[in-house]
Design a protein around this motif. Structure first.
Motif, PDB file in Angstrom:
ATOM      1  N   PHE A 108      61.805  25.909  -8.623  1.00 22.84           N
ATOM      2  CA  PHE A 108      63.371  25.527  -8.722  1.00 22.84           C
ATOM      3  C   PHE A 108      63.376  24.089  -7.834  1.00 22.84           C
ATOM      4  CE2 PHE A 108      64.220  29.995  -9.784  1.00 22.84           C
ATOM      5  CZ  PHE A 108      64.550  29.719 -11.217  1.00 22.84           C
ATOM      6  N   PHE A 109      62.797  23.906  -6.850  1.00 28.27           N
ATOM      7  CA  PHE A 109      63.042  23.040  -5.835  1.00 28.27           C
ATOM      8  C   PHE A 109      62.490  21.716  -6.085  1.00 28.27           C
ATOM      9  CE2 PHE A 109      63.358  26.381  -2.300  1.00 28.27           C
ATOM     10  CZ  PHE A 109      64.598  26.800  -2.794  1.00 28.27           C
ATOM     11  N   ALA A 110      61.257  21.889  -6.806  1.00 32.16           N
ATOM     12  CA  ALA A 110      60.585  20.631  -7.166  1.00 32.16           C
ATOM     13  C   ALA A 110      60.973  20.039  -8.723  1.00 32.16           C
ATOM     14  CB  ALA A 110      59.324  20.784  -7.566  1.00 32.16           C
ATOM     15  N   ASP A 111      61.410  21.070  -9.611  1.00 33.83           N
ATOM     16  CA  ASP A 111      61.871  20.753 -11.017  1.00 33.83           C
ATOM     17  C   ASP A 111      63.377  20.911 -11.264  1.00 33.83           C
ATOM     18  OD1 ASP A 111      59.170  20.067 -11.267  1.00 33.83           O
ATOM     19  OD2 ASP A 111      58.459  22.150 -12.085  1.00 33.83           O
ATOM     20  N   GLY A 112      64.316  21.572 -10.402  1.00 33.37           N
ATOM     21  CA  GLY A 112      65.422  21.897 -10.918  1.00 33.37           C
ATOM     22  C   GLY A 112      65.506  23.265 -11.763  1.00 33.37           C
ATOM     23  N   TYR A 113      66.860  23.689 -11.736  1.00 33.05           N
ATOM     24  CA  TYR A 113      67.033  24.866 -12.650  1.00 33.05           C
ATOM     25  C   TYR A 113      66.570  24.733 -13.996  1.00 33.05           C
ATOM     26  CZ  TYR A 113      69.171  28.995 -14.476  1.00 33.05           C
ATOM     27  OH  TYR A 113      69.451  30.478 -14.952  1.00 33.05           O
ATOM     28  N   GLU A 114      67.109  23.513 -14.653  1.00 33.65           N
ATOM     29  CA  GLU A 114      66.997  23.380 -16.193  1.00 33.65           C
ATOM     30  C   GLU A 114      65.407  23.343 -16.559  1.00 33.65           C
ATOM     31  OE1 GLU A 114      69.504  20.542 -17.441  1.00 33.65           O
ATOM     32  OE2 GLU A 114      71.133  21.981 -17.847  1.00 33.65           O
ATOM     33  N   ARG A 115      64.839  22.637 -15.994  1.00 35.79           N
ATOM     34  CA  ARG A 115      63.324  22.283 -16.184  1.00 35.79           C
ATOM     35  C   ARG A 115      62.257  23.318 -15.831  1.00 35.79           C
ATOM     36  NH1 ARG A 115      61.895  16.708 -13.904  1.00 35.79           N
ATOM     37  NH2 ARG A 115      60.103  17.260 -14.718  1.00 35.79           N
ATOM     38  N   SER A 174      67.869  21.989  -0.863  1.00 34.78           N
ATOM     39  CA  SER A 174      69.396  22.027  -0.722  1.00 34.78           C
ATOM     40  C   SER A 174      69.871  20.827  -1.789  1.00 34.78           C
ATOM     41  CB  SER A 174      69.985  21.332   0.596  1.00 34.78           C
ATOM     42  OG  SER A 174      69.868  22.537   1.348  1.00 34.78           O
ATOM     43  N   LEU A 175      69.128  19.508  -1.702  1.00 31.57           N
ATOM     44  CA  LEU A 175      69.232  18.890  -2.796  1.00 31.57           C
ATOM     45  C   LEU A 175      68.971  19.180  -4.360  1.00 31.57           C
ATOM     46  CD1 LEU A 175      67.840  15.548  -1.232  1.00 31.57           C
ATOM     47  CD2 LEU A 175      70.214  16.107  -1.435  1.00 31.57           C
ATOM     48  N   SER A 176      67.921  19.994  -4.441  1.00 30.19           N
ATOM     49  CA  SER A 176      67.490  20.526  -5.720  1.00 30.19           C
ATOM     50  C   SER A 176      68.997  21.611  -6.225  1.00 30.19           C
ATOM     51  CB  SER A 176      66.294  21.206  -5.681  1.00 30.19           C
ATOM     52  OG  SER A 176      66.292  21.872  -7.086  1.00 30.19           O
ATOM     53  N   MET A 177      69.126  22.477  -5.260  1.00 31.14           N
ATOM     54  CA  MET A 177      70.250  23.279  -5.431  1.00 31.14           C
ATOM     55  C   MET A 177      71.493  22.844  -5.793  1.00 31.14           C
ATOM     56  SD  MET A 177      71.959  26.015  -2.522  1.00 31.14           S
ATOM     57  CE  MET A 177      72.779  24.747  -1.718  1.00 31.14           C
ATOM     58  N   PHE A 178      72.037  21.589  -5.096  1.00 33.50           N
ATOM     59  CA  PHE A 178      73.348  20.961  -5.575  1.00 33.50           C
ATOM     60  C   PHE A 178      73.077  20.115  -6.821  1.00 33.50           C
ATOM     61  CE2 PHE A 178      73.863  20.134  -0.838  1.00 33.50           C
ATOM     62  CZ  PHE A 178      74.586  21.326  -0.657  1.00 33.50           C
ATOM     63  N   ARG A 179      71.955  19.690  -7.087  1.00 33.94           N
ATOM     64  CA  ARG A 179      71.730  18.805  -8.512  1.00 33.94           C
ATOM     65  C   ARG A 179      71.879  20.088  -9.739  1.00 33.94           C
ATOM     66  NH1 ARG A 179      67.342  16.935  -7.148  1.00 33.94           N
ATOM     67  NH2 ARG A 179      67.959  15.033  -6.320  1.00 33.94           N
ATOM     68  N   SER A 180      71.407  21.070  -9.305  1.00 32.74           N
ATOM     69  CA  SER A 180      71.201  22.060 -10.456  1.00 32.74           C
ATOM     70  C   SER A 180      72.475  22.544 -10.484  1.00 32.74           C
ATOM     71  CB  SER A 180      70.247  23.522 -10.086  1.00 32.74           C
ATOM     72  OG  SER A 180      68.815  22.965  -9.866  1.00 32.74           O
TER      73      SER A 180
END
Length: 206
Positions: free
Chosen positions: A28-35, A101-107
């Motif tokens: 999740f932190f590397a690729d984001g939620y959708e990917r 945190s950045l990945s969380m916000f982006r997702s």
């Protein structure tokens, strides 16, 4: 014949669940939620996709559990300390925002399911803040503080708003301090100042 130790199956299940959570967090932190996919998480954890679904039921629930396991900054309940603790935590994140945190916000900004999970995770921090505010509208004040923090972080680290992205953390914190102090203030203060007036930037003296 060796007799299996009592609880060994439960211990194996806990280890499998921990491996899945660790693999999910990295994905999740590397690729984001959708990917991120259940199949990819299962492969990284060394288990079958069906086992991931057995333990967690859905990708959204797995994402929620990953966020739930993340540490939440502590906020003291003593009046007068909450504002400085909130600002200190924000200052650290202004300087070097963790990739998690950045990945969380982006997702959160790109997927409704992720947004629901992030909102639930942020509710824990809002609850801590509300518990430290001696006011009847503590929940509203906490929500306002959370909204300010989220807006600052997204603008600085994701949308890269020029003024906010380039500003020194100390300058940002100095401008936000009156607002945070007002929002966390004791409502029995004999000479209270409204949150709106404190959050308004005062013109420089000439």
């Amino acid at each position: 014949m060796t007799t299996p130790r009592t609880g060994s199956r439960a211990e194996q299940a806990r280890r499998s669940e921990a491996r899945i959570l660790d693999a999910a967090a990295r994905a999740f932190f590397a690729d984001g939620y959708e990917r991120t996919t259940i199949r990819g998480i299962a492969s990284a954890a060394g288990v079958e996709s069906g086992l991931v679904m057995h333990y967690f039921g859905s990708k959204q629930e797995l994402f929620r559990r990953v966020l739930e396991a993340a540490p939440t900054p502590e906020i003291a309940a003593e009046p007068g300390q909450a504002a400085e603790q909130i600002l200190a935590n924000l200052a650290d994140r202004l300087t070097d925002e963790p990739v998690e945190s950045l990945s969380m916000f982006r997702s959160m900004l790109t997927n409704p399911e992720a947004a629901d999970a992030v909102s639930a995770a942020m509710a824990r921090y809002r609850t801590q803040i509300a518990d430290a505010i001696p006011a009847e509208d503590a929940d509203l004040r906490s929500a306002l503080i959370s909204a300010v923090i989220l807006g600052v972080m997204v603008s600085r680290h994701l949308s890269k708003s020029d003024d906010l992205a380039d500003a020194e953390p100390e300058h940002i914190i100095r401008l936000l301090r009156p607002c945070m102090v007002s929002l966390t203030a004791d409502h029995d203060d004999p000479a209270p100042r409204t949150a709106a007036s404190e959050c308004r930037t005062h013109p420089p003296e000439h």
